[in-house]
Design an enzyme around this catalytic site. Structure first.
Site, PDB file in Angstrom:
ATOM      1  N   SER A 150       0.672  -0.913   0.311  1.00 47.59           N
ATOM      2  CA  SER A 150      -0.105  -0.140   0.009  1.00 47.59           C
ATOM      3  C   SER A 150       0.955   1.620   0.053  1.00 47.59           C
ATOM      4  CB  SER A 150      -0.873   0.124   1.351  1.00 47.59           C
ATOM      5  OG  SER A 150       0.027   0.325   2.202  1.00 47.59           O
ATOM      6  N   LYS A 195      -5.422   4.741   8.396  1.00 51.26           N
ATOM      7  CA  LYS A 195      -4.709   4.938   7.696  1.00 51.26           C
ATOM      8  C   LYS A 195      -5.106   6.460   7.832  1.00 51.26           C
ATOM      9  CE  LYS A 195      -2.346   1.557   5.466  1.00 51.26           C
ATOM     10  NZ  LYS A 195      -2.732   1.841   3.708  1.00 51.26           N
TER      11      LYS A 195
END
Length: 338
Positions: free
Chosen positions: A233, A278
């Site tokens: 990611s 996140k």
């Protein structure tokens, strides 16, 4: 009389609590990780400086004990996942860790490829063999090969891709022997195995999952110190930081810019897991802008989830939808300098 039993009871309770903390449930817990500045960990030879920062964002993932499971159960931005949702069937802890680190290596590979292509700088590739991701139980490689092994010769033949490797092995017959030359923890050794039909494919093999082990060669040279960060990611943010060091114009414009997303060789930005956590991590780190995968406007995209989370935690970050690397560059070039 009651006081006599207080100390022993306390000790017993403490032992039970301590012991139970080492008893793991069949779940993983994910929680907000960190937002880490990329300039200190990415170095392009003679690269340009930047006034702001690009930041990768992470999710902390670990096995659940009874306490972490319970906390996650009642926490809005922590989540419990069954093991089968995280690990493949029959995948060991070692194989899972190797796969995560390989995904990180792949994300670095595609990030470098994307950035140097965009900068118009030539790229070369150095094929080094195949990389073992996992070993199938009760197959010839079981107990002989391990996740993380690099196979760079078969019967003294070298190949230029994993496709050529597979073609050579599968052209043989069940019971034929092949000799692999492997590297494991910087030691070279030979492993001879008999071929067997792989139930999943119907072709002969030794029972391993594999990928190309190849290195991208560029000039100026670039290094990425990702250490033990796993998964794919960070690829998108890696590509922005590398490109920004390659060009004279500063894309950060002086802002603190976080983001996430996979990247492929064509510069497409892909969906990731844990976008909510996140966003929390980026907000705590003081990010002003967050670049989120838009998935071409899908109603359940990372971008949509990021917007909802930012609103819920009352973040002042600007959430920006991104489909491709070029989308991000265009957006950043249009930013007013701070």
């Amino acid at each position: 009389m009651k006081k006599k039993y207080f100390f022993p009871s306390f000790v017993i309770a403490a032992i039970i609590l301590l012991t139970s903390s080492f008893y793991y449930l069949p779940y993983y817990v994910s929680k907000p990780g960190m937002a880490k500045e990329l300039e200190p960990i990415i170095h392009v030879e003679n690269g340009f400086d930047e006034k702001g920062n690009f930041m990768l964002t992470t999710v902390r993932m670990g096995k659940a004990n009874i306490y972490s499971y319970t906390i996650a159960k009642f926490s809005k931005y922590q989540e419990n996942f069954p093991i089968k949702a995280i690990r493949r069937e029959d995948e060991t802890d070692e194989e899972y860790n190797v796969r995560q680190l390989h995904l990180m290596d792949s994300s670095k590979f595609y990030a470098i490829e994307t950035a140097y292509k965009k900068a118009g700088i030539p790229i070369n590739y150095d094929y080094q063999g195949v990389f073992v991701l996992n070993v199938m139980p009760k197959m010839p490689a079981d107990g002989k090969l391990k996740a993380g092994d690099r196979i760079f010769k078969v019967d003294e033949h070298e190949f230029e891709s994993s496709a050529q490797f597979i073609e050579y092995v599968s052209s043989k017959k069940e019971g034929d022997k092949v000799k692999f030359k492997i590297e494991r923890k910087n030691k070279i050794s030979d492993v001879e195995l008999s071929l067997k039909t792989v139930p999943q494919t119907g072709k002969v093999g030794v029972g391993i999952g594999l990928v190309d082990d190849k290195e991208i060669v560029v000039k100026p040279a670039v290094s990425i110190e990702s250490k033990d960060i796993g998964g794919p990611s960070a690829g998108f943010m890696f590509s922005l930081e590398i490109y920004n060091q390659l060009i004279e114009e500063d894309l950060t414009r002086g802002y603190q810019i976080a983001g996430t997303g996979t990247i492929d060789s064509n510069g497409n930005v892909g969906k990731i897991g844990g976008i909510e956590q996140k966003i929390v991590a980026a907000d705590k780190a003081g990010a002003e802008i967050f670049l989120a995968p838009n998935e071409n406007g899908a109603p359940d995209s990372n971008y949509v989830a990021a917007l909802e989370t930012a609103k819920d935690i009352k973040s002042k970050m600007k959430i920006v939808p991104i489909n491709t690397f070029d989308d991000a560059v265009t957006y950043l070039l249009d930013l007013k300098e701070k």
